[in-house]
Enzyme design. Structure first.
Site, PDB file in Angstrom:
ATOM      1  N   CYS A  66      -5.114  12.395  11.047  1.00  0.00           N
ATOM      2  CA  CYS A  66      -5.484  11.105  11.655  1.00  0.00           C
ATOM      3  C   CYS A  66      -5.614  11.220  13.170  1.00  0.00           C
ATOM      4  O   CYS A  66      -6.042  10.271  13.824  1.00  0.00           O
ATOM      5  CB  CYS A  66      -4.478  10.040  11.268  1.00  0.00           C
ATOM      6  SG  CYS A  66      -2.794  10.601  11.464  1.00  0.00           S
ATOM      7  N   LYS A  92       8.678   9.049  -1.494  1.00  0.00           N
ATOM      8  CA  LYS A  92       7.539   9.264  -2.391  1.00  0.00           C
ATOM      9  C   LYS A  92       6.469  10.085  -1.688  1.00  0.00           C
ATOM     10  O   LYS A  92       5.801   9.601  -0.778  1.00  0.00           O
ATOM     11  CB  LYS A  92       6.941   7.918  -2.825  1.00  0.00           C
ATOM     12  CG  LYS A  92       5.871   8.096  -3.874  1.00  0.00           C
ATOM     13  CD  LYS A  92       4.680   7.193  -3.600  1.00  0.00           C
ATOM     14  CE  LYS A  92       3.487   7.592  -4.433  1.00  0.00           C
ATOM     15  NZ  LYS A  92       2.915   8.892  -4.051  1.00  0.00           N
ATOM     16  N   GLU A 107       6.899   6.969  15.804  1.00  0.00           N
ATOM     17  CA  GLU A 107       7.695   8.075  15.263  1.00  0.00           C
ATOM     18  C   GLU A 107       7.814   9.120  16.349  1.00  0.00           C
ATOM     19  O   GLU A 107       6.883   9.332  17.120  1.00  0.00           O
ATOM     20  CB  GLU A 107       7.019   8.659  14.023  1.00  0.00           C
ATOM     21  CG  GLU A 107       7.002   7.674  12.880  1.00  0.00           C
ATOM     22  CD  GLU A 107       6.405   8.203  11.585  1.00  0.00           C
ATOM     23  OE1 GLU A 107       6.903   7.826  10.520  1.00  0.00           O
ATOM     24  OE2 GLU A 107       5.441   8.974  11.650  1.00  0.00           O
ATOM     25  N   ASN A 120      -1.699  15.070   3.975  1.00  0.00           N
ATOM     26  CA  ASN A 120      -2.279  15.949   5.007  1.00  0.00           C
ATOM     27  C   ASN A 120      -1.246  16.740   5.807  1.00  0.00           C
ATOM     28  O   ASN A 120      -1.554  17.804   6.327  1.00  0.00           O
ATOM     29  CB  ASN A 120      -3.255  15.187   5.914  1.00  0.00           C
ATOM     30  CG  ASN A 120      -2.604  14.078   6.689  1.00  0.00           C
ATOM     31  OD1 ASN A 120      -1.468  13.696   6.408  1.00  0.00           O
ATOM     32  ND2 ASN A 120      -3.301  13.550   7.662  1.00  0.00           N
TER      33      ASN A 120
HETATM   34  P1  ADP Z   1      -4.742   8.988   1.622  1.00  0.00           P
HETATM   35  O1  ADP Z   1      -6.110   8.399   1.789  1.00  0.00           O
HETATM   36  O2  ADP Z   1      -4.263   9.824   2.751  1.00  0.00           O
HETATM   37  O3  ADP Z   1      -4.497   9.600   0.276  1.00  0.00           O
HETATM   38  P2  ADP Z   1      -3.256   6.692   0.805  1.00  0.00           P
HETATM   39  O4  ADP Z   1      -2.990   5.509   1.657  1.00  0.00           O
HETATM   40  O5  ADP Z   1      -4.116   6.496  -0.385  1.00  0.00           O
HETATM   41  O6  ADP Z   1      -3.801   7.758   1.804  1.00  0.00           O
HETATM   42  O7  ADP Z   1      -1.895   7.340   0.317  1.00  0.00           O
HETATM   43  C1  ADP Z   1      -0.815   7.629   1.159  1.00  0.00           C
HETATM   44  C2  ADP Z   1       0.458   7.573   0.337  1.00  0.00           C
HETATM   45  O8  ADP Z   1       0.638   6.235  -0.140  1.00  0.00           O
HETATM   46  C3  ADP Z   1       0.441   8.439  -0.911  1.00  0.00           C
HETATM   47  O9  ADP Z   1       1.752   8.917  -1.151  1.00  0.00           O
HETATM   48  C4  ADP Z   1       0.014   7.471  -1.980  1.00  0.00           C
HETATM   49  O10 ADP Z   1       0.400   7.877  -3.277  1.00  0.00           O
HETATM   50  C5  ADP Z   1       0.777   6.235  -1.543  1.00  0.00           C
HETATM   51  N1  ADP Z   1       0.257   4.968  -2.062  1.00  0.00           N
HETATM   52  C6  ADP Z   1      -1.010   4.651  -2.414  1.00  0.00           C
HETATM   53  N2  ADP Z   1      -1.074   3.380  -2.870  1.00  0.00           N
HETATM   54  C7  ADP Z   1       0.189   2.863  -2.784  1.00  0.00           C
HETATM   55  C8  ADP Z   1       0.791   1.604  -3.092  1.00  0.00           C
HETATM   56  N3  ADP Z   1       0.099   0.602  -3.571  1.00  0.00           N
HETATM   57  N4  ADP Z   1       2.124   1.469  -2.867  1.00  0.00           N
HETATM   58  C9  ADP Z   1       2.855   2.474  -2.378  1.00  0.00           C
HETATM   59  N5  ADP Z   1       2.351   3.679  -2.078  1.00  0.00           N
HETATM   60  C10 ADP Z   1       1.034   3.886  -2.267  1.00  0.00           C
END
Ligand code: ADP
Length: 483
Positions: free
Chosen positions: A289, A179, A464, A156
């Protein structure tokens, strides 16, 4: 396909070099405004993620740390590169996220602000000797870099979120493995292009890994060489990270979901409250958020406030953000769109009324959701219980201060909140009673580089921004000196 001088490579970046993506695995990046694929980006293997961690480890300097001046220069150089390339980075951001171009470019400025703030306050991380001499020793406090950190960001704010983390990590002297979300990796690649071309950041200090969250998350959680993760995203994934890092007792900085109350008392300036709500609620298409999620309006002014909102919402334009003068772009993907639709449908079925926007059955087949206002919301509705993450304004009524504080806190989340009243004492009472890390009084503004921002309760751990954010990536080490 998107073309840009900042996107010459669409691969990871490890040890100061773009990876070669020998295995050829890629994933598609879409423009949500057109539904078209705009890039194919390398999806990295477990070995590559391990290589990124190893490269971070090789850049960590403990016994001969990077000086404050050196670290300040990295921060200033990134700030300057972002400012000089604001238009192009903003264009890339707009194309993969969908937010209006001006807003996307504004986000690049916002990101530069975090590097600027850390560069100006980095001296606070210098060692100091405490005036007392406990145990007859002279005690010096050093702020050591915690080590290689995993920085995981959501889609976002493709540049804003990494700026908050990376500025503090670099200020601390911490190497990172970064990442981005798979929806928005291109803005991150653009940032790495800028760091590669315009800074002297040592090889291995910043590493980019992209692709499967499960593969990357596993390495970052399991590697003993990564003592800290800083994550912004859903509470669900945040909880998983807590569990998956418990064995090693890793440090976690987590900025998770919100369910922001926006409270309008009967003595508030209703026009100012409506203007602030529109600016807050529709930022990023309502997909932030800190977006107001439950609007509590005093019963005496609810109808008047609803009319003011409808008047403003009906003037808003929706369209492809790249065209300039639109107020609202598309939602990020079909799942996001379907959630907003479900929330509207559920609210109407359970007795809410539509004040502005379209009925679910009249919606189109693209990702453009019209700005929508519903009235008569209560705690049995999805839009009250969950973060909608879309352009829906759900209004509920309240009568007393006590009642609205309780209703505001009636959620597991505690990130942002807002209160509109002209009574200063009441504002102080309500802010103190709301268990939220941020409480705007007569403003819908969100976080800034200068102030600490973060969540209470299930909205996260840590801060942050501000000096608190600057200290997130260091370990205080005390060195008492005896004679
Ligand atoms: P959103 O609902 O905003 O997409 P997520 O929590 O699904 O939020 O994702 C936020 C970030 O965390 C993204 O970069 C996603 O790829 C990463 N992510 C999702 N699952 C995992 C995991 N198991 N371990 C590490 N990073 C993750």
């Amino acid at each position: 396909m998107i073309e840009s001088p900042l996107l010459e490579k669409l691969t990871g970046y490890i040890g100061g070099r773009w990876t070669d993506n020998e295995h050829g695995n890629t994933f598609d990046v879409y423009n949500p405004a057109t539904g078209k694929v705009i890039a194919q980006v390398a999806s990295m293997s477990e070995d590559e993620v391990n290589a990124a961690v190893a490269s971070g480890k090789s850049a960590l300097r403990l016994t001969s740390p990077y000086s404050i001046e050196t670290r300040r220069k990295w921060l200033e150089d990134i700030r300057d590169a972002l400012k000089a390339n604001k238009e192009e980075v903003g264009r890339i951001l707009c194309m993969e996220h969908g937010k209006p171009l001006q807003e996307a470019q504004g986000e690049v400025d916002y990101a530069a602000g975090f590097f600027d703030y850390c560069s100006k306050h980095i001296q606070a991380l210098d060692a100091h000797t405490i005036p007392e001499k406990p145990k007859d020793c002279t005690w010096t406090v050093h702020y050591r870099p915690i080590g290689v950190t995993g920085l995981i960001t959501p889609w976002n704010f493709p540049i804003g979120m990494i700026a908050k983390k990376l500025s503090a990590a670099l200020a601390a002297g911490c190497p990172s493995v970064i990442k981005p979300a798979s929806e928005t990796p291109l803005t991150m690649i653009a940032l790495f292009s800028l760091m590669d071309k315009h800074t002297d950041i040592p090889d291995g200090m910043v590493n980019l890994v992209m692709g499967k969250a499960s593969v990357i998350g596993k390495v970052l959680c399991e590697s003993p060489d990564v003592p800290m993760l800083s994550f912004t995203g859903s509470t669900e994934v945040g909880r998983k990270l807590i569990v998956d890092t418990a064995d090693q007792v890793k440090k976690l900085a987590l900025e998770l979901g919100g369910n922001a109350p926006f409270i309008v008392f009967d003595d508030a300036d209703l026009d100012a409250a409506a203007d602030n709500l529109i600016a807050n609620k529709f930022r990023g298409g309502g997909q932030t958020c800190v977006c107001a999620n439950r609007i509590f309006v005093h019963e005496k002014v609810a109808d008047a406030f609803g009319e003011k909102l409808a008047e403003r919402v009906n003037k808003m334009t929706v369209g492809d953000g790249i065209n300039g003068d639109v107020d609202l772009g598309p939602l990020i993907n079909q799942a996001g769109y379907d959630k907003v639709k479900r929330h509207v449908q559920d609210a109407l079925e359970k007795g809410a009324t539509l004040v502005a926007g379209k009925k679910p059955e009249d919606l189109g087949n693209d990702l453009f959701f019209p700005p929508t206002v519903v009235h008569g919301v209560n705690r049995d509705m999805y839009c009250y219980q969950e973060e909608t993450f879309g352009p829906l304004v759900p209004m509920a009524l309240f009568r007393t201060e006590e009642e609205v504080i309780e209703a505001g806190n009636d959620t597991e989340f505690g990130l942002a909140s807002y209160v509109f009243t002209n009574d200063a004492e009441r504002a102080q009472r309500v802010a103190a009673g709301l268990r939220f890390g941020h409480c705007g009084w007569n403003t819908g503004t969100g976080p800034t580089p200068e102030a600490p921002f973060g969540g209470m309760k299930a909205s996260g751990i840590g801060r942050e921004g501000g000096l608190e954010g600057l200290f997130e990536f260091v370990e205080a080490q005390t060195v008492p000196r005896g004679f």
